[in-house]
Write an enzyme that holds these catalytic residues in place. Sequence first.
Site, short mmCIF file in Angstrom:
data_model
loop_
_atom_site.label_atom_id
_atom_site.label_comp_id
_atom_site.label_asym_id
_atom_site.label_seq_id
_atom_site.Cartn_x
_atom_site.Cartn_y
_atom_site.Cartn_z
N CYS A 180 0.93 -1.12 -0.51
CA CYS A 180 0.20 -0.23 -0.06
C CYS A 180 0.90 1.16 -0.19
O CYS A 180 1.82 1.38 0.73
CB CYS A 180 -0.63 0.21 1.50
SG CYS A 180 -1.68 1.17 1.26
N CYS A 183 0.05 3.26 3.66
CA CYS A 183 0.74 2.48 4.84
C CYS A 183 1.52 0.18 4.43
O CYS A 183 2.04 0.81 3.68
CB CYS A 183 -0.51 1.66 5.61
SG CYS A 183 -1.34 0.05 5.07
N CYS A 200 -4.46 0.44 0.06
CA CYS A 200 -5.13 -1.24 0.22
C CYS A 200 -6.54 -1.45 1.05
O CYS A 200 -7.47 0.44 0.63
CB CYS A 200 -4.43 -1.15 2.72
SG CYS A 200 -4.83 0.30 2.88
N HIS A 213 -7.90 3.07 2.22
CA HIS A 213 -7.35 4.07 1.69
C HIS A 213 -7.85 3.89 0.34
O HIS A 213 -7.37 5.04 -0.19
CB HIS A 213 -5.20 3.16 1.80
CG HIS A 213 -4.81 3.73 3.07
ND1 HIS A 213 -3.72 3.37 3.85
CD2 HIS A 213 -4.64 4.68 3.93
CE1 HIS A 213 -3.49 3.75 4.44
NE2 HIS A 213 -3.95 4.63 5.27
N CYS A 317 -30.95 -18.71 9.74
CA CYS A 317 -30.91 -19.01 10.96
C CYS A 317 -31.22 -18.20 11.98
O CYS A 317 -31.68 -18.94 13.31
CB CYS A 317 -29.37 -19.36 11.37
SG CYS A 317 -28.29 -18.24 10.85
N HIS A 757 -23.82 -16.47 11.39
CA HIS A 757 -24.41 -17.48 11.82
C HIS A 757 -24.89 -17.31 13.46
O HIS A 757 -24.22 -16.45 13.96
CB HIS A 757 -23.42 -18.43 12.13
CG HIS A 757 -24.51 -20.21 11.96
ND1 HIS A 757 -25.41 -20.08 10.85
CD2 HIS A 757 -23.88 -21.09 13.09
CE1 HIS A 757 -25.95 -21.23 11.01
NE2 HIS A 757 -25.49 -21.43 12.69
#
Length: 797
Positions: A180, A183, A200, A213, A317, A757
Amino acid sequence: MELLRSNLSRVQIPEPTHRIYKHECCLSFDTPRSEGGLFVDMNSFLAFGKDYVTWNYEKHGNSVYLHIKQTPKSIPEDRPLKKPTLLAIGVDGGFDNNEPEYEESYSIVILPDFVSLPFPSVELPEKVRIAVDTVLSAVGAERKEQVAAWTAEKKQVSERALALPQFKNGIVIPPSGWKCAKCDKTENLWLNLTDGMILCGRKNWDGTGGNNHAVEHYKETAYPLAVKLGTITADLEAADVYSYPEDDSVLDPLLAQHLAHFGIDFSSMQKTEMTTAERELDQNTNFDWNRIQESGKELVPVFGPGYTGLVNLGNSCYLAATMQIVFSTHSFISRYFSHQSLKMAYEMAPADPTLDLNMQLTKLGHGLLSGKYSIPATEKDAATGDARQEGIPPRMFKNVIAASHAEFSSMRQQDALEFFLHLLDKVERVSNTSPDLDPSRSFRFGVEEKILCSSGKVTYKKRDDCILPLSIPLHEATNKDELEAFHNQKAGKGVEENDMSTDEIVRPRVPLEACLANFASSEQVHDFYSTALKGKTTAIKSIGLTSFPDYLVLHMRKFVMGEGWVPKKLDVYIDVPDVIDISYMRSKGLQPGEELLPDSVPEEVMESAQPVANEEIVAQLVSMGFNQLHCQKAAINTSNAGVEEATNWLFSHMDDPDIDAPISNKTSDVDQSSVDTLISFGFAEEVARKALKASGGDIEKATDWIFNNPNASVSDMDVSSSNSAQTPAQSVLPDGGGKYKLFGIVSHMGTSVHCGHYVAHILKEGRWVIFNDSKVGISTDPPKDMGYLYFFQRIDG
């Protein structure tokens, strides 16, 4: 055959508009695989099991049915499992659920004597042959409404790709070794296809992922497209291209030339990163949440009444966990099982019982509680002690409860709390003619808010609620020394929690009592307008309960806004005792010696005190995809309490008829047409306006309010204050002592309530049982400290 010909008037040839049911009984969970098979009414095209088809004949007189019976084919035991390549069920490349294949046989059956004729047969009347062929070739309504084969949405070609600007800045991207530009991130990297910047990706809910970023670069430059490095191969369609303006993964038909601009030869590149869709697929195939699901432990299966699993319909669920607990309460058991038979519900149902909530709740209640369907999924499962059941698919119930709700009717994961609130609201509405039979009342309680002005005078406000939302005071953690040592050790080693095993991580432990005490504690209210002082001051607000419900639901607010308004989930344990006592939270209303604040507020103060939505809350909601106006209303109606409160309000009010109406300039405004309607009923205009203000503009509730407040007038009642007479809802709320026993837990695994979940643990017959979709077994280690929703039952006596 003569009998069939005499009943031909009862046979219809289906039109394209007809809803045809042929996979499941509309009154039970019987299917063509059940012992008696399934009977399709050739007039209404509703399906019935063997034990229920006679009820339909008696109610409607329809005598001709198509009988469908399925019997399993023999399958080699060593059939290999295929690894899925698509996020799909029941399609090529999707999940292999290893279900047996079935042979299907048909016959024509004439009631009431169940006279059977073979099908196909040239001897049958042409009308019958055409009608049956049409039914068999049609897609069943069950499958149309709740598609079992769900797949990730197909990517669309981006309109931005066709005219994408690319700078001639001399940047050449190497085939590997990326980092990146802002960073040190070396994974989850995105190449902006306009200027060649490598940045990134987004930060996840739990702080993992990138540092935002790439998306921040888009906000600064408006350069629209980026491709994920590590997903580029000779198969360019498989590359992960993201369009920021469209906020979605897209196809770039010119990707080859866009990559060549930066010197990238896609044909020689290797895949090193997962695409967004693959990451979603990976989450669905690796439920590696050991503690909550009690993975790795010998799960002793349990069968019988009250121990029936629910089939996962695809991200359902949240519904399964909620309904298992709801149908463990006496109020829902009584209403939809012990005091209402399937036949009673059917006799009261409209012509199409699949659209009737009362019928489908009764069907679900009997399916879960009768024990009829609580059997091992296969003979092999029974022999090996597998806890997986065949279970029952709550398709028809989901279709009814989710009708007209954009989120719950989708196949996306949802918040179990939002679904629980939606369920109670729907049940209350269908029970409005018989409130004594409303099982949702057992969860409702009164909340009273007291504001103490610096003048010494007070005001009270009341509302009803059905959940107690609890913030988690991390400063009340009981293991502060261990936490400090852990953080020091982590800092000394220079490692992140993502690089540590679960056993190594020390999490805060906060007692539930501290969360309850935090809810009941007083807080300051700044800029409170005091009618006694005729000016703004600082007041003290406290909250108590005016009644204690039969069932108390605690919502642990684990999802909070972190730095930079990035949502995150608190990684924390809650120490929950088996019994709690909230007697101290009882609110007693106006006390001797207390003096109420005057009601009247100057007009200029009313104008200056018009509610204004918090811009940060609105911006955060809009970024989640909600409508700007809706977000403003949500912030205003929750007093700018926070994003979570506003989000809950949005999901609860999406179906409001006035949701798209402009925000009123005056808080006292009511709809004139509603006022006129009440006047036409014979009520005075001033009383009509007051009643509508008290009832949120609902004419039906306003009418009830007037009848319950016969002496109401504008001058002698302040409907915003609880010092007036109680509303009907408040007057019938259940009440009792403040001691409660824990009986149910809904736990959530994942970084957001809208992914991951849900699992339920329920105390039944003195032991904890885990309900994990269609798996039901004795729990050896219920995760009492990891719950999202806790359900308590009041202990009387």
